[in-house]
Write an enzyme that holds these catalytic residues in place. Sequence first.
Site, PDB file in Angstrom:
ATOM      1  N   LYS A 119       7.525   3.271   1.992  1.00 47.13           N
ATOM      2  CA  LYS A 119       8.911   2.961   2.403  1.00 47.13           C
ATOM      3  C   LYS A 119       9.428   1.799   1.556  1.00 47.13           C
ATOM      4  O   LYS A 119       9.234   0.618   1.905  1.00 47.13           O
ATOM      5  CB  LYS A 119       8.957   2.588   3.881  1.00 47.13           C
ATOM      6  CG  LYS A 119       8.610   3.739   4.807  1.00 47.13           C
ATOM      7  CD  LYS A 119       8.980   3.384   6.244  1.00 47.13           C
ATOM      8  CE  LYS A 119       8.752   4.547   7.171  1.00 47.13           C
ATOM      9  NZ  LYS A 119       7.441   4.561   7.779  1.00 47.13           N
TER      10      LYS A 119
ATOM     11  N   ARG B 221     -16.053   4.253   3.556  1.00 50.08           N
ATOM     12  CA  ARG B 221     -16.798   5.433   4.004  1.00 50.08           C
ATOM     13  C   ARG B 221     -15.844   6.575   4.295  1.00 50.08           C
ATOM     14  O   ARG B 221     -16.096   7.719   3.913  1.00 50.08           O
ATOM     15  CB  ARG B 221     -17.586   5.104   5.280  1.00 50.08           C
ATOM     16  CG  ARG B 221     -18.484   6.249   5.701  1.00 50.08           C
ATOM     17  CD  ARG B 221     -18.921   6.143   7.121  1.00 50.08           C
ATOM     18  NE  ARG B 221     -17.792   6.227   8.040  1.00 50.08           N
ATOM     19  CZ  ARG B 221     -17.866   6.042   9.335  1.00 50.08           C
ATOM     20  NH1 ARG B 221     -19.030   5.746   9.877  1.00 50.08           N
ATOM     21  NH2 ARG B 221     -16.798   6.131  10.103  1.00 50.08           N
ATOM     22  N   GLY B 222     -14.745   6.269   4.964  1.00 49.23           N
ATOM     23  CA  GLY B 222     -13.843   7.334   5.421  1.00 49.23           C
ATOM     24  C   GLY B 222     -14.133   7.651   6.878  1.00 49.23           C
ATOM     25  O   GLY B 222     -15.207   7.313   7.404  1.00 49.23           O
TER      26      GLY B 222
ATOM     27  N   GLU C 146       0.837  -1.210   0.000  1.00 54.69           N
ATOM     28  CA  GLU C 146       0.000   0.000   0.000  1.00 54.69           C
ATOM     29  C   GLU C 146       0.869   1.256   0.000  1.00 54.69           C
ATOM     30  O   GLU C 146       1.883   1.313   0.699  1.00 54.69           O
ATOM     31  CB  GLU C 146      -0.890   0.006   1.242  1.00 54.69           C
ATOM     32  CG  GLU C 146      -1.804   1.219   1.299  1.00 54.69           C
ATOM     33  CD  GLU C 146      -2.910   1.050   2.304  1.00 54.69           C
ATOM     34  OE1 GLU C 146      -3.735   0.142   2.124  1.00 54.69           O
ATOM     35  OE2 GLU C 146      -2.944   1.825   3.270  1.00 54.69           O
TER      36      GLU C 146
ATOM     37  N   THR D  44      -4.072   4.872  -1.303  1.00 49.85           N
ATOM     38  CA  THR D  44      -5.129   5.383  -0.418  1.00 49.85           C
ATOM     39  C   THR D  44      -5.712   6.704  -0.937  1.00 49.85           C
ATOM     40  O   THR D  44      -5.209   7.300  -1.894  1.00 49.85           O
ATOM     41  CB  THR D  44      -4.622   5.567   1.028  1.00 49.85           C
ATOM     42  OG1 THR D  44      -3.645   6.602   1.020  1.00 49.85           O
ATOM     43  CG2 THR D  44      -4.029   4.291   1.580  1.00 49.85           C
TER      44      THR D  44
ATOM     45  N   GLN E 165      -8.093  -4.442   8.554  1.00 58.70           N
ATOM     46  CA  GLN E 165      -7.337  -3.492   9.368  1.00 58.70           C
ATOM     47  C   GLN E 165      -6.103  -4.228   9.896  1.00 58.70           C
ATOM     48  O   GLN E 165      -6.118  -5.467   9.997  1.00 58.70           O
ATOM     49  CB  GLN E 165      -8.248  -3.047  10.531  1.00 58.70           C
ATOM     50  CG  GLN E 165      -7.634  -2.179  11.584  1.00 58.70           C
ATOM     51  CD  GLN E 165      -7.236  -0.831  11.031  1.00 58.70           C
ATOM     52  OE1 GLN E 165      -6.219  -0.746  10.347  1.00 58.70           O
ATOM     53  NE2 GLN E 165      -8.002   0.190  11.317  1.00 58.70           N
TER      54      GLN E 165
ATOM     55  N   HIS F 225     -14.791  -2.404  14.368  1.00 56.14           N
ATOM     56  CA  HIS F 225     -14.626  -0.979  14.063  1.00 56.14           C
ATOM     57  C   HIS F 225     -14.913  -0.179  15.337  1.00 56.14           C
ATOM     58  O   HIS F 225     -15.856  -0.496  16.070  1.00 56.14           O
ATOM     59  CB  HIS F 225     -15.595  -0.577  12.934  1.00 56.14           C
ATOM     60  CG  HIS F 225     -15.365   0.823  12.462  1.00 56.14           C
ATOM     61  ND1 HIS F 225     -15.932   1.902  13.090  1.00 56.14           N
ATOM     62  CD2 HIS F 225     -14.613   1.319  11.461  1.00 56.14           C
ATOM     63  CE1 HIS F 225     -15.540   3.020  12.475  1.00 56.14           C
ATOM     64  NE2 HIS F 225     -14.744   2.680  11.482  1.00 56.14           N
TER      65      HIS F 225
HETATM   66  P1  FAD Z   1     -18.264   1.257   6.992  1.00 55.72           P
HETATM   67  O1  FAD Z   1     -18.197  -0.103   6.396  1.00 55.72           O
HETATM   68  O2  FAD Z   1     -19.378   2.146   6.537  1.00 55.72           O
HETATM   69  O3  FAD Z   1     -18.364   1.072   8.591  1.00 55.72           O
HETATM   70  C1  FAD Z   1     -18.202   2.178   9.487  1.00 55.72           C
HETATM   71  C2  FAD Z   1     -18.976   1.915  10.766  1.00 55.72           C
HETATM   72  O4  FAD Z   1     -20.385   1.971  10.512  1.00 55.72           O
HETATM   73  C3  FAD Z   1     -18.761   0.520  11.370  1.00 55.72           C
HETATM   74  O5  FAD Z   1     -18.853   0.634  12.762  1.00 55.72           O
HETATM   75  C4  FAD Z   1     -19.903  -0.310  10.822  1.00 55.72           C
HETATM   76  O6  FAD Z   1     -20.246  -1.405  11.656  1.00 55.72           O
HETATM   77  C5  FAD Z   1     -21.037   0.722  10.763  1.00 55.72           C
HETATM   78  N1  FAD Z   1     -21.939   0.501   9.634  1.00 55.72           N
HETATM   79  C6  FAD Z   1     -21.583   0.136   8.367  1.00 55.72           C
HETATM   80  N2  FAD Z   1     -22.675   0.074   7.571  1.00 55.72           N
HETATM   81  C7  FAD Z   1     -23.738   0.423   8.338  1.00 55.72           C
HETATM   82  C8  FAD Z   1     -25.134   0.564   8.080  1.00 55.72           C
HETATM   83  N3  FAD Z   1     -25.630   0.345   6.871  1.00 55.72           N
HETATM   84  N4  FAD Z   1     -25.938   0.961   9.108  1.00 55.72           N
HETATM   85  C9  FAD Z   1     -25.412   1.206  10.355  1.00 55.72           C
HETATM   86  N5  FAD Z   1     -24.109   1.066  10.652  1.00 55.72           N
HETATM   87  C10 FAD Z   1     -23.272   0.701   9.655  1.00 55.72           C
HETATM   88  N6  FAD Z   1      -9.615   5.944   5.152  1.00 55.72           N
HETATM   89  C11 FAD Z   1      -9.384   6.918   4.252  1.00 55.72           C
HETATM   90  O7  FAD Z   1      -9.757   8.072   4.485  1.00 55.72           O
HETATM   91  N7  FAD Z   1      -8.741   6.667   3.065  1.00 55.72           N
HETATM   92  C12 FAD Z   1      -8.314   5.421   2.743  1.00 55.72           C
HETATM   93  O8  FAD Z   1      -7.749   5.212   1.675  1.00 55.72           O
HETATM   94  C13 FAD Z   1      -8.543   4.355   3.679  1.00 55.72           C
HETATM   95  N8  FAD Z   1      -8.156   3.088   3.401  1.00 55.72           N
HETATM   96  C14 FAD Z   1      -8.443   2.076   4.299  1.00 55.72           C
HETATM   97  C15 FAD Z   1      -8.085   0.763   3.988  1.00 55.72           C
HETATM   98  C16 FAD Z   1      -8.351  -0.273   4.888  1.00 55.72           C
HETATM   99  C17 FAD Z   1      -7.960  -1.689   4.529  1.00 55.72           C
HETATM  100  C18 FAD Z   1      -8.964   0.006   6.132  1.00 55.72           C
HETATM  101  C19 FAD Z   1      -9.221  -1.103   7.116  1.00 55.72           C
HETATM  102  C20 FAD Z   1      -9.341   1.306   6.452  1.00 55.72           C
HETATM  103  C21 FAD Z   1      -9.092   2.356   5.542  1.00 55.72           C
HETATM  104  N9  FAD Z   1      -9.466   3.675   5.811  1.00 55.72           N
HETATM  105  C22 FAD Z   1      -9.217   4.672   4.908  1.00 55.72           C
HETATM  106  C23 FAD Z   1     -10.117   4.021   7.093  1.00 55.72           C
HETATM  107  C24 FAD Z   1     -11.666   3.949   6.979  1.00 55.72           C
HETATM  108  O9  FAD Z   1     -12.128   4.965   6.124  1.00 55.72           O
HETATM  109  C25 FAD Z   1     -12.251   4.099   8.381  1.00 55.72           C
HETATM  110  O10 FAD Z   1     -11.949   2.981   9.167  1.00 55.72           O
HETATM  111  C26 FAD Z   1     -13.733   4.469   8.465  1.00 55.72           C
HETATM  112  O11 FAD Z   1     -14.030   4.885   9.791  1.00 55.72           O
HETATM  113  C27 FAD Z   1     -14.679   3.331   8.129  1.00 55.72           C
HETATM  114  O12 FAD Z   1     -14.695   3.054   6.792  1.00 55.72           O
HETATM  115  P2  FAD Z   1     -15.473   1.751   6.258  1.00 55.72           P
HETATM  116  O13 FAD Z   1     -15.470   1.803   4.799  1.00 55.72           O
HETATM  117  O14 FAD Z   1     -14.967   0.527   6.907  1.00 55.72           O
HETATM  118  O15 FAD Z   1     -16.956   2.072   6.826  1.00 55.72           O
END
Ligand code: FAD
Length: 288
Positions: free
Chosen positions: A272, A107-108, A17, A48, A176, A149
């Site tokens: 890195k 989602r972010g 990454e 990212t 994660q 999460h």
């Molecule tokens: P979601 O899947 O939407 O989940 C977020 C929270 O909401 C969880 O607690 C989940 O249980 C809950 N939830 C999900 N769907 C629903 C629903 N329909 N109704 C109610 N609750 C719900 N961040 C960046 O800004 N840029 C990046 O490039 C980036 N890359 C990442 C790569 C990886 C592999 C990982 C693990 C994380 C990355 N992140 C990145 C961080 C990520 O954006 C955050 O962890 C963010 O808080 C959650 O994103 P998500 O897509 O997992 O969200």
Amino acid sequence: MRITEIIKSNKPSLSFEVFPPKTSDKFDTVQEAVEKIAVLKPSFMSVTYGAGGGTSEYTLSIAKNIQEKHGVTALAHLTCVNSTKEEVRARLEMLKSSGIENILALRGDITPENQNREKWDYHYANELVEEIKGLYDFCIGGACYPECHPESEHQKEDILNLKRKIDAGCEFLTTQMFFDNNVLYNYLYKIREAGITVPIIAGIMPVTNAKQIKRSCELSNCTLPQRFKAILDRYGDNPEAMKQAGIAYATEQIIDLYANGINAVHVYSMNKPDVAEKIQANISEIIK
Ligand code: FAD
């Protein structure tokens, strides 16, 4: 090539990454680091995306360069928090026309700057997955959290929400970071039981900075096992020793994952090249 095609064979995959620069003056330095990692010819490379979209054009140009100049498949991350449908659709169109086939739909993070939910067109990643799926034929991945999460009260609830992402069209998941492989093995059991059968890519963080990792583990719910805490305590103030120990620990985790049938490993290589190179060299016979 689609990520699902790359990781479906029995051959272990190793991917890296990278992250784009925040400002244009850092672009060349980042691009140089990315290119050195691309030369290693990993299975694929992910790029990212800034939560507020601030670095969005860099994500695209770096991903495009990885593919066109180095022939390495790129996985472009895309977040939807604080974005309008029009913005997301325009971004998708650009990714498509640039030859990107793979998107990690996220989602972010919610930050003090983007808390005004009334302005959001998307609230969760499953809505972004649905949007992408309805418009294009990208291979779509999502994030998952072996230690839950931080916004979810219970893992059960988090896994139910994860299932929504899969039902919307998410074809693979990247985890994660985690520092105890048993955490992943237990999680896999639970998500399989919940009917989630898509391939899982294990996210491994080679720790090179003790302070940074303590902070980011606090924020992201990752447990540091005692065995790893001892390494941080002993070598945290010696950057070169910490780097060596961090790479050794990550290598050991990766070998154990492959040995236990987890064939896809994604290394958070954090721009890195030396870290990426050493990890790849440490397992060169294993991934042949
Ligand atoms: P979601 O899947 O939407 O989940 C977020 C929270 O909401 C969880 O607690 C989940 O249980 C809950 N939830 C999900 N769907 C629903 C629903 N329909 N109704 C109610 N609750 C719900 N961040 C960046 O800004 N840029 C990046 O490039 C980036 N890359 C990442 C790569 C990886 C592999 C990982 C693990 C994380 C990355 N992140 C990145 C961080 C990520 O954006 C955050 O962890 C963010 O808080 C959650 O994103 P998500 O897509 O997992 O969200």
